[in-house]
Design an enzyme around this catalytic site. Structure first.
Site, PDB file in Angstrom:
ATOM      1  N   ASN A 183       0.808  -1.233   0.000  1.00 18.07           N
ATOM      2  CA  ASN A 183       0.000   0.000   0.000  1.00 18.07           C
ATOM      3  C   ASN A 183       0.837   1.277   0.000  1.00 18.07           C
ATOM      4  O   ASN A 183       0.408   2.305   0.512  1.00 18.07           O
ATOM      5  CB  ASN A 183      -0.980   0.025   1.191  1.00 18.07           C
ATOM      6  CG  ASN A 183      -1.832  -1.224   1.220  1.00 18.07           C
ATOM      7  OD1 ASN A 183      -2.326  -1.641   0.164  1.00 18.07           O
ATOM      8  ND2 ASN A 183      -1.965  -1.843   2.370  1.00 18.07           N
ATOM      9  N   ARG A 184       2.036   1.181  -0.551  1.00  8.64           N
ATOM     10  CA  ARG A 184       2.931   2.343  -0.681  1.00  8.64           C
ATOM     11  C   ARG A 184       3.374   2.930   0.663  1.00  8.64           C
ATOM     12  O   ARG A 184       3.796   4.077   0.748  1.00  8.64           O
ATOM     13  CB  ARG A 184       2.323   3.452  -1.552  1.00  8.64           C
ATOM     14  CG  ARG A 184       1.652   2.957  -2.791  1.00  8.64           C
ATOM     15  CD  ARG A 184       2.215   3.592  -4.065  1.00  8.64           C
ATOM     16  NE  ARG A 184       1.835   2.777  -5.224  1.00  8.64           N
ATOM     17  CZ  ARG A 184       2.675   2.076  -5.960  1.00  8.64           C
ATOM     18  NH1 ARG A 184       3.953   2.124  -5.702  1.00  8.64           N
ATOM     19  NH2 ARG A 184       2.259   1.353  -6.965  1.00  8.64           N
TER      20      ARG A 184
END
Ligand SMILES: Cc1cc2nc3c(=O)[nH]c(=O)nc-3n(C[C@H](O)[C@H](O)[C@H](O)COP(=O)(O)O)c2cc1C
Length: 205
Positions: A183-184
């Site tokens: 999710n970065r």
């Protein structure tokens, strides 16, 4: 695919050993079959102040120092002898990990270079003689001609260390670890030399 790769959480147990995690990451990259796990981009500064980068292989790592071998008359060597400030970056795509090292480079002892030279395959030692690294080649055949000349010159003997072949050690002043997370929510930790000790900071990715 990108979102599923995970370089893992970063935690630094002892900032006083700033390259410990680098050793671990290189070993894990080797174990995972990464091609050239020791490859790093090495940036130097030329006499006009412009940055110049190229890949080299990390062949030495001890304490707060990393090192590599090269031709002492190459552009990179001339640049380092003029300005020792360098930056090295390693990236292991399959591992989703990056290591960044910044510091000061200085020439390695001849005895260390000699030991490494002797450990290399005969053809690599002959190649060290044959390449006038970073100089202009007049013809494409020059390199193979020079290789053949040195091959016959050293026929039946040990291939000695060329006087113009050597290495540099880099004393690191800053090391940064980057790990790609789901999710970065990537992680970065920077370690910086602070007098005799090292400080650690977590940075936004
Ligand atoms: C993966 C990889 C590893 C390399 N390793 C080295 C090395 O350890 N030493 C070296 O002198 N050149 C190495 N080279 C070649 C350099 O990138 C570069 O072309 C050469 O050293 C000349 O650079 P210079 O003109 O800036 O001195 C490597 C190239 C690649 C692609």
């Amino acid at each position: 695919m990108g979102d599923y790769r995970d370089g893992g959480e970063i935690s630094i147990e002892d900032p006083g050993k700033p390259l410990s995690l680098l050793v671990k990451w290189i070993n894990e990259a080797k174990e995972s079959g990464v091609v050239e796990p020791n490859a790093m981009s090495l940036a130097t500064v030329d006499s006009s102040g412009a940055p110049r980068g190229r890949m080299v292989l990390l062949k030495f790592l001890e304490g707060e120092e990393i090192g590599f071998f090269t031709n002492l008359e190459s552009d990179k060597a001339v640049e380092i002898l003029d300005c020792g400030s360098v930056a090295a970056t390693m990236w292991w795509p399959q591992m989703e990990r990056q290591g960044r090292m910044e510091g000061t480079a200085y020439q390695m002892d001849r005895s260390q270079v000699q030991d490494y030279h002797l450990s290399r395959a005969r053809n690599s030692r002959i190649a060290a003689w044959a390449s006038d690294q970073s100089s202009q080649m007049e013809s494409k055949d020059d390199l193979s001609r020079r290789f053949a000349e040195f091959e016959s010159k050293f026929d039946g003997e040990e291939v000695p260390l060329p006087p113009y072949w050597g290495g540099f050690r880099i004393t690191v002043n800053r090391v940064e670890y980057w790990s790609g997370r789901p999710n970065r929510l990537h992680e970065r930790i920077a370690l910086e030399r602070d007098g005799d000790s090292w400080s650690q900071r977590r940075l936004y990715p």
